[in-house]
Design an enzyme around this catalytic site. Structure first.
Site, PDB file in Angstrom:
ATOM      1  N   HIS A 267      -1.601 -10.218  -9.100  1.00  8.54           N
ATOM      2  CA  HIS A 267      -0.503  -9.683  -8.258  1.00  8.54           C
ATOM      3  C   HIS A 267       0.257 -10.876  -7.683  1.00  8.54           C
ATOM      4  O   HIS A 267       0.805 -11.676  -8.433  1.00  8.54           O
ATOM      5  CB  HIS A 267      -1.135  -8.765  -7.208  1.00  8.54           C
ATOM      6  CG  HIS A 267      -0.208  -7.885  -6.432  1.00  8.54           C
ATOM      7  ND1 HIS A 267       1.121  -7.738  -6.717  1.00  8.54           N
ATOM      8  CD2 HIS A 267      -0.439  -7.081  -5.340  1.00  8.54           C
ATOM      9  CE1 HIS A 267       1.673  -6.889  -5.858  1.00  8.54           C
ATOM     10  NE2 HIS A 267       0.749  -6.488  -5.010  1.00  8.54           N
ATOM     11  N   HIS A 308       3.924  -6.972 -17.100  1.00 11.21           N
ATOM     12  CA  HIS A 308       4.042  -6.163 -15.887  1.00 11.21           C
ATOM     13  C   HIS A 308       3.613  -4.743 -16.214  1.00 11.21           C
ATOM     14  O   HIS A 308       3.893  -4.245 -17.296  1.00 11.21           O
ATOM     15  CB  HIS A 308       5.492  -6.159 -15.376  1.00 11.21           C
ATOM     16  CG  HIS A 308       5.592  -5.733 -13.957  1.00 11.21           C
ATOM     17  ND1 HIS A 308       5.647  -4.408 -13.585  1.00 11.21           N
ATOM     18  CD2 HIS A 308       5.616  -6.457 -12.816  1.00 11.21           C
ATOM     19  CE1 HIS A 308       5.709  -4.349 -12.279  1.00 11.21           C
ATOM     20  NE2 HIS A 308       5.687  -5.563 -11.775  1.00 11.21           N
ATOM     21  N   ASP A 365       7.322 -13.660 -10.933  1.00 12.92           N
ATOM     22  CA  ASP A 365       6.577 -14.848 -10.538  1.00 12.92           C
ATOM     23  C   ASP A 365       6.758 -16.027 -11.481  1.00 12.92           C
ATOM     24  O   ASP A 365       6.337 -17.137 -11.168  1.00 12.92           O
ATOM     25  CB  ASP A 365       5.078 -14.513 -10.450  1.00 12.92           C
ATOM     26  CG  ASP A 365       4.785 -13.622  -9.262  1.00 12.92           C
ATOM     27  OD1 ASP A 365       5.442 -13.806  -8.246  1.00 12.92           O
ATOM     28  OD2 ASP A 365       3.900 -12.755  -9.365  1.00 12.92           O
TER      29      ASP A 365
HETATM   30  N1  CMC Z   1      -0.819 -12.896 -21.307  1.00 10.70           N
HETATM   31  C1  CMC Z   1      -1.416 -12.453 -22.459  1.00 10.70           C
HETATM   32  N2  CMC Z   1      -1.633 -11.157 -22.749  1.00 10.70           N
HETATM   33  C2  CMC Z   1      -1.229 -10.268 -21.854  1.00 10.70           C
HETATM   34  C3  CMC Z   1      -0.598 -10.622 -20.647  1.00 10.70           C
HETATM   35  C4  CMC Z   1      -0.400 -11.988 -20.398  1.00 10.70           C
HETATM   36  N3  CMC Z   1       0.194 -12.398 -19.268  1.00 10.70           N
HETATM   37  N4  CMC Z   1      -0.307  -9.510 -19.943  1.00 10.70           N
HETATM   38  C5  CMC Z   1      -0.751  -8.457 -20.661  1.00 10.70           C
HETATM   39  N5  CMC Z   1      -1.294  -8.918 -21.830  1.00 10.70           N
HETATM   40  C6  CMC Z   1      -1.823  -8.096 -22.910  1.00 10.70           C
HETATM   41  C7  CMC Z   1      -3.130  -7.430 -22.523  1.00 10.70           C
HETATM   42  O1  CMC Z   1      -4.235  -8.260 -22.855  1.00 10.70           O
HETATM   43  C8  CMC Z   1      -3.081  -6.160 -23.346  1.00 10.70           C
HETATM   44  O2  CMC Z   1      -3.387  -6.513 -24.678  1.00 10.70           O
HETATM   45  P1  CMC Z   1      -4.123  -5.426 -25.643  1.00 10.70           P
HETATM   46  O3  CMC Z   1      -3.197  -4.248 -25.715  1.00 10.70           O
HETATM   47  O4  CMC Z   1      -4.285  -6.134 -26.938  1.00 10.70           O
HETATM   48  O5  CMC Z   1      -5.422  -5.113 -24.967  1.00 10.70           O
HETATM   49  C9  CMC Z   1      -1.592  -5.787 -23.308  1.00 10.70           C
HETATM   50  O6  CMC Z   1      -0.903  -7.025 -23.123  1.00 10.70           O
HETATM   51  C10 CMC Z   1      -1.212  -4.800 -22.228  1.00 10.70           C
HETATM   52  O7  CMC Z   1      -1.540  -5.390 -20.976  1.00 10.70           O
HETATM   53  P2  CMC Z   1      -2.370  -4.695 -19.813  1.00 10.70           P
HETATM   54  O8  CMC Z   1      -3.395  -5.643 -19.289  1.00 10.70           O
HETATM   55  O9  CMC Z   1      -2.821  -3.338 -20.257  1.00 10.70           O
HETATM   56  O10 CMC Z   1      -1.235  -4.506 -18.759  1.00 10.70           O
HETATM   57  P3  CMC Z   1      -1.447  -4.124 -17.253  1.00 10.70           P
HETATM   58  O11 CMC Z   1      -0.299  -3.261 -16.908  1.00 10.70           O
HETATM   59  O12 CMC Z   1      -2.800  -3.594 -17.001  1.00 10.70           O
HETATM   60  O13 CMC Z   1      -1.346  -5.544 -16.484  1.00 10.70           O
HETATM   61  C11 CMC Z   1      -0.452  -7.449 -15.444  1.00 10.70           C
HETATM   62  C12 CMC Z   1      -0.166  -6.035 -15.946  1.00 10.70           C
HETATM   63  C13 CMC Z   1       0.762  -7.961 -14.654  1.00 10.70           C
HETATM   64  C14 CMC Z   1      -1.660  -7.452 -14.487  1.00 10.70           C
HETATM   65  C15 CMC Z   1      -0.731  -8.368 -16.646  1.00 10.70           C
HETATM   66  O14 CMC Z   1       0.389  -8.392 -17.506  1.00 10.70           O
HETATM   67  C16 CMC Z   1      -1.093  -9.785 -16.221  1.00 10.70           C
HETATM   68  O15 CMC Z   1      -2.259 -10.049 -15.891  1.00 10.70           O
HETATM   69  N6  CMC Z   1      -0.102 -10.741 -16.197  1.00 10.70           N
HETATM   70  C17 CMC Z   1      -0.346 -12.063 -15.743  1.00 10.70           C
HETATM   71  C18 CMC Z   1      -0.406 -12.100 -14.233  1.00 10.70           C
HETATM   72  C19 CMC Z   1       0.953 -11.940 -13.583  1.00 10.70           C
HETATM   73  O16 CMC Z   1       1.930 -12.584 -13.969  1.00 10.70           O
HETATM   74  N7  CMC Z   1       1.014 -11.104 -12.534  1.00 10.70           N
HETATM   75  C20 CMC Z   1       2.235 -10.876 -11.756  1.00 10.70           C
HETATM   76  C21 CMC Z   1       2.762  -9.493 -11.938  1.00 10.70           C
HETATM   77  S1  CMC Z   1       4.424  -9.296 -11.290  1.00 10.70           S
HETATM   78  C22 CMC Z   1       4.358  -9.601  -9.614  1.00 10.70           C
HETATM   79  C23 CMC Z   1       3.369  -8.794  -8.868  1.00 10.70           C
HETATM   80  O17 CMC Z   1       3.140  -7.605  -9.167  1.00 10.70           O
HETATM   81  O18 CMC Z   1       2.806  -9.308  -7.934  1.00 10.70           O
END
Ligand code: CMC
Length: 430
Positions: A267, A308, A365
């Site tokens: 987050h 996201h 971010d």
């Molecule tokens: N790098 C590599 N792979 C990724 C990433 C990433 N940053 N984000 C998602 N994926 C992959 C994930 O492994 C999954 O792959 P698969 O379908 O093969 O299992 C697919 O993309 C879908 O992702 P998800 O984990 O189901 O998506 P989510 O909605 O649960 O998570 C998230 C969203 C923001 C937590 C995640 O994208 C992440 O951890 N990003 C990096 C951290 C980040 O930048 N966070 C800030 C978010 S925006 C500001 C805020 O909200 O505070």
């Protein structure tokens, strides 16, 4: 089936039940399943709340597919260009842009509340010098509730308004004090002759020994970053504020809970993690190695600042911040190798099938930390900056929830998968 209901048939009993479909102003039609346990004796299972609306809200709307973000109906790019953070805070809380007179009153009240009680200063001294600013923010925000007993009746409109305004007024003072404590400098008092963002910069960077000149480019950058971070509907920290508030907890405790949720790297902690990641990548030649790591399911590494839950298209905030990065860095006349690296990393990721197929784009971010760093704000403070800006969104949601006559305590159900009921086994027989 009627147009505005969804009928569900339980194949085990043949019983069909109709559930109302709620039609929002924008966004997906939503099935009201609140009578499901009563009607069919079932719960629903939705880990991570990927398809569950936890509340009705009038504050913010996101269209993740189109990359749209509206605060009270106003597009984020228009607010970023034309408004100020304090005006946006007013808008989030009150639903309408203020008239000149309304804004002057609000601004004056926020200024009048910007100091913190002198006793609070000793809290900072209790923290070790290398305490993370978010650890201090979370603790100090929670402790505000120890100072305002006279205005903590959450059923009183005026008490709620006062608490919300106090929170917005004091959070810059607290955030700057966290920084000053961490570098061993005296806490700087707020100044009412300065705007919200000017005052914050002054509290962060001035010292008693010499004059500090506030850079208008830095003020403009902060206004913009704060506006972009002010609200984002039911994200993890805002949902935490709401869940905590639903118990009747005071708003300072609720915002402290929001801070704790925001701190995580998935987050608000991501802005700090992006800079750490860029430092680790070091140079353009290493990008392919890190992209490969991000794609490797056996490697916990993720491309920080990418992806996201809601945006499956460009995060509109990231686009605006990237432009701002160009402006701030060229105004400061700085060569910024990390910005060049970030631009290249973004380009490589956006051309890679893994990121394209999963619709992973830079989020808010990805670039914000680069601006903060250029303004002289250290990495450890980045999440505290996010928290400062998000405070207006948190209190707006808290106010909205507390004013809702249908408020219920938030209490999710679970899918119990533990041991079936069994008899206690005496120690000698285990
Ligand atoms: N790098 C590599 N792979 C990724 C990433 C990433 N940053 N984000 C998602 N994926 C992959 C994930 O492994 C999954 O792959 P698969 O379908 O093969 O299992 C697919 O993309 C879908 O992702 P998800 O984990 O189901 O998506 P989510 O909605 O649960 O998570 C998230 C969203 C923001 C937590 C995640 O994208 C992440 O951890 N990003 C990096 C951290 C980040 O930048 N966070 C800030 C978010 S925006 C500001 C805020 O909200 O505070």
């Amino acid at each position: 089936m009627s147009k505005d209901t969804l009928s569900v048939t339980d194949n085990s009993t043949g019983k069909t039940t109709e559930f109302p479909i709620l039609r929002p102003v924008h966004g997906n039609p939503t099935v009201d399943i609140s009578s499901l346990p009563k009607d069919l004796d079932y719960f629903t299972f939705d880990p991570g709340f990927v398809s569950t609306a936890s509340c009705k809200s009038d504050i913010t709307y996101i269209d993740g597919g189109k990359g749209v973000l509206l605060y009270r109906g106003y597009p984020i790019d228009q607010l970023a260009e034309k408004s100020s953070y304090l005006e946006v805070a007013y808008l989030l809380m009150n639903g309408e842009l203020p008239t000149k007179a309304e804004f002057e009153d609000f601004d004056a009240e926020i200024k009048s509340m910007s100091m913190i009680n002198e006793s609070l200063k000793s809290f900072f001294n209790g923290f070790y010098h290398d305490a993370h600013p978010m650890a201090m923010m979370t603790g100090v925000v929670a402790s505000l509730s120890a100072f305002y007993h006279e205005a903590l009746d959450m059923h009183d409109d005026e008490h709620r308004r006062l608490s919300a305004h106090r929170m917005i007024a004091k959070i810059p003072t607290i955030a700057a004090a966290c920084y000053k404590h961490s570098i061993g400098q005296p806490i700087v008092y707020p100044r009412n002759d300065l705007s919200y963002c000017e005052n914050f910069l002054n509290m962060m960077f001035s010292v008693p020994a010499e004059e500090y000149v506030i850079d208008p480019v830095a003020v403009k950058a902060l206004e913009l970053l704060f506006i972009l971070h002010a609200d984002h509907e039911q994200n993890a920290s805002t949902s935490t504020v709401r869940l905590t508030g639903s118990t009747g907890a005071n708003p300072f405790a609720c915002v402290a809970a929001g801070n704790a949720a925001l701190w995580g790297p998935a987050h608000g902690g991501a802005n700090e993690a992006v800079l750490i990641m860029l430092d680790e990548i070091g140079s353009v030649e290493n990008i392919p190695k890190f992209i490969a790591k991000a794609k490797d399911k056996n490697d916990p590494f993720k491309l920080m600042g990418f992806g996201h839950r809601v945006y499956r298209n460009f995060d509109p905030r990231a686009k605006i911040i990237r432009e701002m990065c160009h402006e701030v860095l060229s105004n400061l006349g700085e060569e910024n190798p990390l910005f060049e690296l970030a631009l290249k990393l973004e380009q490589v990721a956006l051309e890679d099938a893994y990121f394209v197929e999963r619709k992973l784009y830079p989020n808010v971010d990805f670039y914000s930390g680069l601006i903060y760093k250029a303004l002289g704000i250290p990495e450890g403070m980045f999440t505290a900056m996010f928290s400062l800006a998000r405070t207006s969104g948190w209190v707006a949601h808290w106010l909205e929830m507390m004013e809702d006559p249908s408020l219920k305590i938030g209490r999710p159900r679970q899918l119990y998968m533990g041991a079936a009921m069994r008899d206690y086994v005496p120690e000698a027989e285990r």
